[in-house]
Design a protein around this motif. Sequence first.
Motif, PDB file in Angstrom:
ATOM      1  N   TYR A  26       1.400 -14.553  -7.956  1.00  0.00           N
ATOM      2  CA  TYR A  26       1.824 -13.758  -9.243  1.00  0.00           C
ATOM      3  C   TYR A  26       1.209 -14.602 -10.421  1.00  0.00           C
ATOM      4  O   TYR A  26       0.872 -15.766 -10.499  1.00  0.00           O
ATOM      5  CB  TYR A  26       3.437 -13.893  -9.446  1.00  0.00           C
ATOM      6  CG  TYR A  26       3.863 -13.484 -11.009  1.00  0.00           C
ATOM      7  CD1 TYR A  26       3.602 -12.237 -11.397  1.00  0.00           C
ATOM      8  CD2 TYR A  26       4.599 -14.684 -11.630  1.00  0.00           C
ATOM      9  CE1 TYR A  26       4.184 -11.870 -12.650  1.00  0.00           C
ATOM     10  CE2 TYR A  26       4.929 -14.391 -12.771  1.00  0.00           C
ATOM     11  CZ  TYR A  26       4.751 -12.932 -13.218  1.00  0.00           C
ATOM     12  OH  TYR A  26       5.380 -12.759 -14.366  1.00  0.00           O
ATOM     13  N   GLY A  27       0.460 -13.771 -11.328  1.00  0.00           N
ATOM     14  CA  GLY A  27      -0.040 -14.487 -12.544  1.00  0.00           C
ATOM     15  C   GLY A  27      -1.407 -14.990 -12.550  1.00  0.00           C
ATOM     16  O   GLY A  27      -1.785 -15.499 -13.605  1.00  0.00           O
ATOM     17  N   ALA A  28      -2.131 -14.365 -11.720  1.00  0.00           N
ATOM     18  CA  ALA A  28      -3.567 -14.523 -11.282  1.00  0.00           C
ATOM     19  C   ALA A  28      -4.408 -13.791 -12.471  1.00  0.00           C
ATOM     20  O   ALA A  28      -3.731 -12.596 -12.840  1.00  0.00           O
ATOM     21  CB  ALA A  28      -4.550 -14.192 -10.092  1.00  0.00           C
ATOM     22  N   THR A  29      -5.301 -14.272 -13.346  1.00  0.00           N
ATOM     23  CA  THR A  29      -5.867 -13.570 -14.053  1.00  0.00           C
ATOM     24  C   THR A  29      -7.211 -12.762 -13.581  1.00  0.00           C
ATOM     25  O   THR A  29      -7.873 -13.306 -12.705  1.00  0.00           O
ATOM     26  CB  THR A  29      -6.294 -14.484 -15.083  1.00  0.00           C
ATOM     27  OG1 THR A  29      -5.550 -15.196 -15.707  1.00  0.00           O
ATOM     28  CG2 THR A  29      -7.347 -13.720 -16.178  1.00  0.00           C
ATOM     29  N   ILE A  30      -7.336 -11.555 -13.580  1.00  0.00           N
ATOM     30  CA  ILE A  30      -8.513 -10.842 -13.225  1.00  0.00           C
ATOM     31  C   ILE A  30      -9.458 -10.142 -14.501  1.00  0.00           C
ATOM     32  O   ILE A  30      -8.450  -9.543 -15.430  1.00  0.00           O
ATOM     33  CB  ILE A  30      -7.802  -9.641 -12.237  1.00  0.00           C
ATOM     34  CG1 ILE A  30      -6.966 -10.144 -11.191  1.00  0.00           C
ATOM     35  CG2 ILE A  30      -9.168  -8.748 -11.547  1.00  0.00           C
ATOM     36  CD1 ILE A  30      -5.765  -9.988 -11.206  1.00  0.00           C
ATOM     37  N   PHE A  31     -10.607 -10.353 -14.544  1.00  0.00           N
ATOM     38  CA  PHE A  31     -11.368  -9.905 -15.441  1.00  0.00           C
ATOM     39  C   PHE A  31     -12.630  -9.524 -15.272  1.00  0.00           C
ATOM     40  O   PHE A  31     -13.212  -9.883 -14.029  1.00  0.00           O
ATOM     41  CB  PHE A  31     -11.231 -10.673 -16.641  1.00  0.00           C
ATOM     42  CG  PHE A  31     -12.033 -12.275 -16.366  1.00  0.00           C
ATOM     43  CD1 PHE A  31     -13.248 -12.448 -16.742  1.00  0.00           C
ATOM     44  CD2 PHE A  31     -11.191 -13.287 -15.789  1.00  0.00           C
ATOM     45  CE1 PHE A  31     -13.785 -13.724 -16.513  1.00  0.00           C
ATOM     46  CE2 PHE A  31     -11.765 -14.478 -15.530  1.00  0.00           C
ATOM     47  CZ  PHE A  31     -13.173 -14.609 -15.833  1.00  0.00           C
ATOM     48  N   LEU A  32     -13.259  -8.430 -16.058  1.00  0.00           N
ATOM     49  CA  LEU A  32     -14.593  -8.319 -15.980  1.00  0.00           C
ATOM     50  C   LEU A  32     -15.369  -9.035 -16.738  1.00  0.00           C
ATOM     51  O   LEU A  32     -15.439  -9.297 -17.845  1.00  0.00           O
ATOM     52  CB  LEU A  32     -14.724  -6.756 -16.472  1.00  0.00           C
ATOM     53  CG  LEU A  32     -16.012  -5.946 -15.908  1.00  0.00           C
ATOM     54  CD1 LEU A  32     -15.836  -5.770 -14.273  1.00  0.00           C
ATOM     55  CD2 LEU A  32     -16.009  -4.581 -16.708  1.00  0.00           C
ATOM     56  N   ASP A  33     -16.421  -9.663 -15.863  1.00  0.00           N
ATOM     57  CA  ASP A  33     -17.124 -10.920 -16.425  1.00  0.00           C
ATOM     58  C   ASP A  33     -17.877 -10.234 -17.955  1.00  0.00           C
ATOM     59  O   ASP A  33     -18.234  -9.422 -17.843  1.00  0.00           O
ATOM     60  CB  ASP A  33     -18.223 -11.440 -15.542  1.00  0.00           C
ATOM     61  CG  ASP A  33     -19.125 -12.343 -16.063  1.00  0.00           C
ATOM     62  OD1 ASP A  33     -18.570 -13.234 -16.774  1.00  0.00           O
ATOM     63  OD2 ASP A  33     -20.168 -12.621 -15.701  1.00  0.00           O
ATOM     64  N   GLY A  34     -17.654 -11.216 -18.924  1.00  0.00           N
ATOM     65  CA  GLY A  34     -18.368 -11.051 -20.092  1.00  0.00           C
ATOM     66  C   GLY A  34     -17.612 -10.036 -21.059  1.00  0.00           C
ATOM     67  O   GLY A  34     -18.392  -9.761 -22.097  1.00  0.00           O
ATOM     68  N   THR A  35     -16.415  -9.604 -20.755  1.00  0.00           N
ATOM     69  CA  THR A  35     -15.881  -8.541 -21.513  1.00  0.00           C
ATOM     70  C   THR A  35     -14.511  -9.338 -22.015  1.00  0.00           C
ATOM     71  O   THR A  35     -14.172 -10.275 -21.436  1.00  0.00           O
ATOM     72  CB  THR A  35     -15.585  -7.443 -20.685  1.00  0.00           C
ATOM     73  OG1 THR A  35     -14.461  -7.669 -19.766  1.00  0.00           O
ATOM     74  CG2 THR A  35     -16.776  -6.923 -19.848  1.00  0.00           C
ATOM     75  N   SER A  36     -13.753  -8.458 -22.625  1.00  0.00           N
ATOM     76  CA  SER A  36     -12.525  -8.713 -22.988  1.00  0.00           C
ATOM     77  C   SER A  36     -11.511  -7.935 -22.190  1.00  0.00           C
ATOM     78  O   SER A  36     -10.246  -7.849 -22.461  1.00  0.00           O
ATOM     79  CB  SER A  36     -12.175  -8.283 -24.487  1.00  0.00           C
ATOM     80  OG  SER A  36     -12.468  -6.962 -24.600  1.00  0.00           O
ATOM     81  N   ILE A  37     -11.982  -7.258 -21.245  1.00  0.00           N
ATOM     82  CA  ILE A  37     -11.202  -6.494 -20.337  1.00  0.00           C
ATOM     83  C   ILE A  37     -10.637  -7.400 -19.115  1.00  0.00           C
ATOM     84  O   ILE A  37     -11.244  -8.034 -18.322  1.00  0.00           O
ATOM     85  CB  ILE A  37     -12.128  -5.349 -19.608  1.00  0.00           C
ATOM     86  CG1 ILE A  37     -12.752  -4.397 -20.520  1.00  0.00           C
ATOM     87  CG2 ILE A  37     -10.946  -4.536 -18.596  1.00  0.00           C
ATOM     88  CD1 ILE A  37     -13.694  -3.450 -20.180  1.00  0.00           C
ATOM     89  N   SER A  38      -9.277  -7.371 -19.115  1.00  0.00           N
ATOM     90  CA  SER A  38      -8.378  -8.548 -18.381  1.00  0.00           C
ATOM     91  C   SER A  38      -6.887  -7.978 -18.192  1.00  0.00           C
ATOM     92  O   SER A  38      -6.587  -6.995 -18.672  1.00  0.00           O
ATOM     93  CB  SER A  38      -8.485  -9.956 -18.854  1.00  0.00           C
ATOM     94  OG  SER A  38      -7.544  -9.979 -19.974  1.00  0.00           O
TER      95      SER A  38
END
Length: 338
Positions: A26-38
Amino acid sequence: MLGCSTIAAAQAVKGKVYDEKNQPLYGATIFLDGTSISTISGEDGFFQLPVLSKVNSNLVVSYIGYQTVTISAFTTDKDIEVKMVPSTNSLKEVVIKKNRFTRKEMLKLFREQFLGDTKAGRKAVILNEDALDFEYDEQYKVFKASSDQPLVIQNPVLGYEVTYEISDFIVEFKTLSIKSIDTYRILFTGVSRFKETASTADVVKERMKSYRGSVLHFFRSLVSNKLAENKFLLVKRKKAASVKDNFQIKDSEGLKEVKLINNPIQIVSKNNLEQPKFYSFYQVSFESSKTSGITFLTPTFNIDAYGIHSNVNQILFEGDMSNKRVGDLLPTNYGIEE
């Protein structure tokens, strides 16, 4: 913002994150590299991240105490399972060594080369500089920087907090020096995530200034056939070059496939043991005042809906485009309406 907006259909990458015991994390951060999409994973480890159908960015999963996972091949058609591995918590080895250059001098070089010597670069602040380690190889005149934790950068000019995890940071010098003026070549790679901290009129204006003439602006203009409209001039062998006579662009499964058609030079090794290499060089002028150079070492590449190009190690920049560092970086989803 109207000058760079693109409307594109977003889908979602879905999956679950597990710890080393195969328990939901729970609480892992998932994001698209180089973006503000997370996003973050829920109590059952599940996550859902909105993305465009085909992208050239990596998917990154991070959690404190675990090794960051980078996924280069993912799809919106199939759920992803991510198993996290605990980080090795080892103490840094303390080596007492007399260096030619002080930490203060090396830190100054790092700030200039990493953040950039522009308004935004000079105003940006790295909040955890103590995490940085420096090494200078006097024999080869090479400076290296590393960090055992992601750097957190406050950028008040562009209104972002940037989290940047360094993979490589190397500066080569022409002479035994620690001054930016003596640098010969710089290379740094890593994964980054953007979080907006301000969106005032001044910040929005500065973002547009940083965007205009950037690599992102150039490639978006190229595939939309708006180079001239967006104040770019393409030059090859001292003559103006049109897009249609130099690039073949077609849609390919959500990406724009680009092929160089203006006789790129093929370089073949003397012993024929190496794969043939392609070389084509263009000068790019923006607003008649900013000049850059682009070298293509590949005859084909693709550009996604964000404007991010593939073959990053085979498309090289110099001049104004290469002078923009982390201090002038915008999230690659800048101006994209989802």
